[in-house]
Scaffold this motif. Sequence first.
Motif, mmCIF file in Angstrom:
data_model
loop_
_atom_site.group_PDB
_atom_site.id
_atom_site.type_symbol
_atom_site.label_atom_id
_atom_site.label_comp_id
_atom_site.label_asym_id
_atom_site.label_seq_id
_atom_site.Cartn_x
_atom_site.Cartn_y
_atom_site.Cartn_z
ATOM 1 N N LEU A 12 1.546 -5.880 -8.939
ATOM 2 C CA LEU A 12 2.511 -5.000 -8.292
ATOM 3 C C LEU A 12 2.050 -3.541 -8.353
ATOM 4 C CD1 LEU A 12 5.869 -6.598 -9.500
ATOM 5 C CD2 LEU A 12 5.017 -6.513 -7.153
ATOM 6 N N ASN A 13 1.422 -3.162 -9.442
ATOM 7 C CA ASN A 13 0.914 -1.794 -9.564
ATOM 8 C C ASN A 13 -0.182 -1.530 -8.528
ATOM 9 O OD1 ASN A 13 0.680 0.806 -10.799
ATOM 10 N ND2 ASN A 13 -1.165 0.097 -11.839
ATOM 11 N N GLU A 14 -1.088 -2.507 -8.359
ATOM 12 C CA GLU A 14 -2.139 -2.367 -7.350
ATOM 13 C C GLU A 14 -1.538 -2.265 -5.953
ATOM 14 O OE1 GLU A 14 -5.431 -2.163 -7.627
ATOM 15 O OE2 GLU A 14 -5.518 -2.307 -9.810
ATOM 16 N N PHE A 15 -0.552 -3.096 -5.680
ATOM 17 C CA PHE A 15 0.064 -3.102 -4.351
ATOM 18 C C PHE A 15 0.831 -1.802 -4.090
ATOM 19 C CE2 PHE A 15 0.342 -8.033 -4.146
ATOM 20 C CZ PHE A 15 -1.024 -8.079 -3.917
ATOM 21 N N GLN A 16 1.545 -1.307 -5.091
ATOM 22 C CA GLN A 16 2.336 -0.094 -4.884
ATOM 23 C C GLN A 16 1.439 1.122 -4.636
ATOM 24 O OE1 GLN A 16 4.235 1.865 -8.219
ATOM 25 N NE2 GLN A 16 6.195 1.914 -7.138
ATOM 26 N N ALA A 17 0.270 1.139 -5.261
ATOM 27 C CA ALA A 17 -0.617 2.303 -5.132
ATOM 28 C C ALA A 17 -1.239 2.429 -3.750
ATOM 29 C CB ALA A 17 -1.714 2.232 -6.196
ATOM 30 N N ALA A 18 -1.245 1.350 -2.967
ATOM 31 C CA ALA A 18 -1.857 1.378 -1.634
ATOM 32 C C ALA A 18 -0.895 2.007 -0.639
ATOM 33 C CB ALA A 18 -2.245 -0.026 -1.203
ATOM 34 N N GLY A 19 -1.249 3.189 -0.127
ATOM 35 C CA GLY A 19 -0.350 3.895 0.787
ATOM 36 C C GLY A 19 -0.838 3.975 2.208
ATOM 37 N N SER A 20 -1.968 3.355 2.522
ATOM 38 C CA SER A 20 -2.504 3.379 3.882
ATOM 39 C C SER A 20 -3.133 2.026 4.182
ATOM 40 C CB SER A 20 -3.552 4.477 4.034
ATOM 41 O OG SER A 20 -4.682 4.208 3.232
ATOM 42 N N ALA A 21 -3.430 1.792 5.456
ATOM 43 C CA ALA A 21 -4.034 0.523 5.831
ATOM 44 C C ALA A 21 -5.397 0.354 5.180
ATOM 45 C CB ALA A 21 -4.149 0.434 7.353
ATOM 46 N N ASN A 22 -6.177 1.433 5.128
ATOM 47 C CA ASN A 22 -7.488 1.350 4.478
ATOM 48 C C ASN A 22 -7.341 1.032 2.998
ATOM 49 O OD1 ASN A 22 -9.108 1.845 6.746
ATOM 50 N ND2 ASN A 22 -8.760 4.054 6.591
ATOM 51 N N ALA A 23 -6.352 1.647 2.352
ATOM 52 C CA ALA A 23 -6.128 1.381 0.929
ATOM 53 C C ALA A 23 -5.690 -0.063 0.706
ATOM 54 C CB ALA A 23 -5.087 2.349 0.368
ATOM 55 N N ILE A 24 -4.869 -0.591 1.614
ATOM 56 C CA ILE A 24 -4.449 -1.992 1.508
ATOM 57 C C ILE A 24 -5.665 -2.911 1.604
ATOM 58 C CG2 ILE A 24 -3.113 -3.826 2.619
ATOM 59 C CD1 ILE A 24 -1.142 -1.633 3.524
ATOM 60 N N ALA A 25 -6.559 -2.592 2.547
ATOM 61 C CA ALA A 25 -7.740 -3.430 2.733
ATOM 62 C C ALA A 25 -8.690 -3.372 1.539
ATOM 63 C CB ALA A 25 -8.474 -3.011 4.002
ATOM 64 N N LYS A 26 -8.645 -2.291 0.759
ATOM 65 C CA LYS A 26 -9.550 -2.128 -0.375
ATOM 66 C C LYS A 26 -8.997 -2.710 -1.678
ATOM 67 C CE LYS A 26 -11.717 2.068 1.450
ATOM 68 N NZ LYS A 26 -11.898 3.538 1.247
ATOM 69 N N ILE A 27 -7.788 -3.223 -1.646
ATOM 70 C CA ILE A 27 -7.187 -3.753 -2.872
ATOM 71 C C ILE A 27 -8.007 -4.933 -3.388
ATOM 72 C CG2 ILE A 27 -5.187 -4.985 -3.817
ATOM 73 C CD1 ILE A 27 -3.401 -3.369 -2.003
ATOM 74 N N GLN A 28 -8.318 -4.899 -4.657
ATOM 75 C CA GLN A 28 -8.947 -6.028 -5.330
ATOM 76 C C GLN A 28 -7.842 -6.805 -6.056
ATOM 77 O OE1 GLN A 28 -12.202 -6.816 -5.031
ATOM 78 N NE2 GLN A 28 -12.434 -5.045 -3.645
ATOM 79 N N VAL A 29 -7.337 -7.822 -5.426
ATOM 80 C CA VAL A 29 -6.202 -8.560 -5.974
ATOM 81 C C VAL A 29 -6.645 -9.331 -7.214
ATOM 82 C CG1 VAL A 29 -4.400 -10.254 -5.504
ATOM 83 C CG2 VAL A 29 -5.248 -8.793 -3.651
ATOM 84 N N PRO A 30 -5.954 -9.153 -8.347
ATOM 85 C CA PRO A 30 -6.312 -9.922 -9.547
ATOM 86 C C PRO A 30 -6.137 -11.418 -9.299
ATOM 87 C CG PRO A 30 -4.809 -8.115 -10.068
ATOM 88 C CD PRO A 30 -4.846 -8.223 -8.587
ATOM 89 N N ASN A 31 -6.890 -12.201 -10.042
ATOM 90 C CA ASN A 31 -6.741 -13.654 -9.938
ATOM 91 C C ASN A 31 -5.364 -14.079 -10.433
ATOM 92 O OD1 ASN A 31 -9.351 -14.069 -8.946
ATOM 93 N ND2 ASN A 31 -10.214 -14.059 -11.022
#
Length: 907
Positions: free
Chosen positions: A412-431
């Motif tokens: 949730l912390n990773e997801f909340q920090a993404a504020g743009s489409a580029n940031a969403i695409a760069k998220i490294q989702v934990p396993n």
Amino acid sequence: MKKNYDSVPRLDLAPQLKRPLSIWNPLDYLRLLYWVFFFPQALRWYVEKYGGGEGLAEETSWQSKLEFLREHPNQWKLLFQGLILTVCVPYLFCGLLEQIGITINWVGVAVGVAVGVWVGVGVASGVGAGIAFGVASGVALDVASGVASGVASGVGVGIAFGMASGVASGVASVVVGGIAVGMAVGVASGVAGGVASCVVGGMAFGMAFGVILGVVVGMAFGIAFGVALGVAIWHPENWLIGVGLNLMSIQNRSWLLPRITPIPLPLLTTRLKFWLRKDWQLGLENIDQLLRYSLQFIPVVNAINQVLAEIPPDEMIYRISQLAENSYDWRLVKFASASLVEELKLEFFRGLDIFSLIRVSSALTHLDTPSRAIAAGFWHLYEKEPEKATAAFEKVRPLLYGEEIFLLAQTLNEFQAAGSANAIAKIQVPNFPPETHLRPTTWEALRGLRRVVEDTQLALKATSKSARVSALSRAMRQLTDILDNADRLPQIEQSLIVYIAKNWQIAMDEENIATQFRDAFIPKINPYVIGDPVEGDLFVGRQDIMKQLEELWVTNSQMQSVVLYGHRRMGKTSILVNIANFFGSDVEVVYVNLQNLGSISEGMGEVFLAISDEISDALNILPPDTDELLKLPQRTFKLYLKRAIKQIAKKGLIICLDEFETIENLINSGQLPTNFMAVLRGFVQMSLKIAFAFAGWFTFEEMTQDYFQPFFASIIPIRVSFLNRAPTHQVLANPNPDFRLTYEPEAMDHIYDLTFGQPYLVQLLGFLLVRRYNDQTFEQGRPRESVFTVADVEAIIRQNELFPSWRYYFTGVWGQAAQDAPGQQDILIALADYPEGCSRATIQEITGLEESILNNALETLARHDVIIETEGNLRFAVELFRRWVKSQESGVRSQESGVKSRENRKQ
């Protein structure tokens, strides 16, 4: 009878009112007056139970508020009753005082009532409007708080002002008026759910305001008002009245249970600790009752913290998770980590700082013990602070469920920090953990957000325009689905996940991704269904069959069993899966696909086991014991059906057995005994509330073996054949409400002529047309009209798109023509050269078949919807199948010779 003090009671502290308040019942006015001064939480309960809830506050316009009140007249009545009490009680009380010799200033009473009403609605809604104006216009923001504060302040201030005369009486009036206003503030806060802030904040405000007023208009007035306000909020008289009667036990129906005092009741902490230790879940439910219908917040916090300190580490996360799910007041979770005493001190200073000269923070959470760290983690999730929650949960990772909630907060912390489409695409989702036990619905939402990340990455990087559009469309639909189902999420994570989903939608709009491809969304989503059963809006054209089933199952007193028979891909399965939606709550429907059985080794018990599993899922009852079912299949399944009949009460039970020809194959192969059909017939006739719906290729009359004979007298056959022209048009033109493409009428007629309304082929042609449109528009960049023509339909066939896609359907029909009556394939090969059809004599001349063999083959082909005969003219029912047979002529000839060789060997 002696009470059992070792058991945990189940508290029900809500009002025991079984009907709405009546305007004409004088006792209801006394009840309302009691609620206002001694049980204000009842007003909120009343509005929720009988007044339509708090939807009035959510309405934004005067018109919508008026409409809401018209739809919920009990809220109108409550406002009216509150107005009557506010106006009448001070006059009646002052009249009694005047009768015993006390001088009353009636002008003061009138002014006091008006001022009190004005103050009361101001407390509830935050606006300076009188309750009379609210009643007249219907704009009260919160009826429960408005009535509570309006009546309390109106009665108190009206009486006080009426008694005021001279300096001494003026001070007395301040005291009485202060009590009333304090009570109004306490009532409004109590109804709204504010507990701790009401306790100390109200007292601090009273003292601070008293000091300020003392400087400005005199120490006596200020101190009097401050003391009065503080005393009114603590309500020691309420505590004194109820403490003795509730010392040993809390009675659910007690009128004297202290509802408005925050002063801790003696032994309540001890009692709550005992309940929590004895039955944690029931103890939490009782705590919820106390938080909803009293102000005993301090004993609750103390009991929770003391019991949490005793819980074994491996149970701690699960227990606190339950606490978070059941909390009426979310600060209960906070104070399992933060200090309540520290918070009360800060509230006190915040109350002194009425001009906001200094910033007073809230009490900090602590991570020094596992229980405090866990509670802090959940609290920070609720406050949409996943970074702090991650730090808190990291302290307890070694505990049971610790790694799961740590990964949840980290994600949730990773997801909340993404504020743009580029940031969403760069998220490294934990396993994600392989199994999620603690917060399954939250993990479901997180998997949806992970799919959004993956689709956003594809939408930004893909070279194919169509692929980008498709990925973005999926991402936007996924976000919408998460928001639409947000009410299924646990309340702790709900607001954070909704916040993330909405932010991601905004981020994509800001990047102009959505607007860049907006016109492509709906056309690219192909609405036609090929291969799967058709459900929802696409299920059309079967009203005649559904009407027959309704007569047999809903309007008839005795439910009849049926068999749906027809050729391949005619929609038999679609009918079965749509029965539940069509008949609603009148019947319970169980769907079983017998083709999933494959080969069986345990005989009829294995068939009954498959049926029982589906019944268990549909009715939410335990399945029969597997060993018993396999050992004694008939008896065990019969007892299980009786239990299912009892479960459905007055409803009917429909057991749908699809692909029923599987049973014949199992009997022929010796995997089922030959008496299986007789056994099944006994279950078909077992109860008037049970009906079986069988679906297969043929009628049972075609199953010539003796073991099918018992069904002839009890099963009603229903033929499932082609769609008519109008339903075919409907399927094509309206596959879903958002379909933006259209057809020329001639194109829809042409599709019908090609398919004869065969449902599967109709869906396929629509699917290929949409795919061709998207290819032309997005891949090739060729602008075109969004209208399908006859030329588009023929182009699909000329480009050989149709036959490779549906060869399995055509080969299935062709293969079936090799079974049963001989000569069927010979007839089809000969007839393929005649698009308009030909006579029997012509076919017999070409095939050389004997007349009896020819007639038998033609009868079988007609029964299976392969050919039709009109006034002696024979032709293919489905023109596309004729074209396929013609296109496969060389291969068909080869197959034909093989078939003839086998027939000659048989002869």
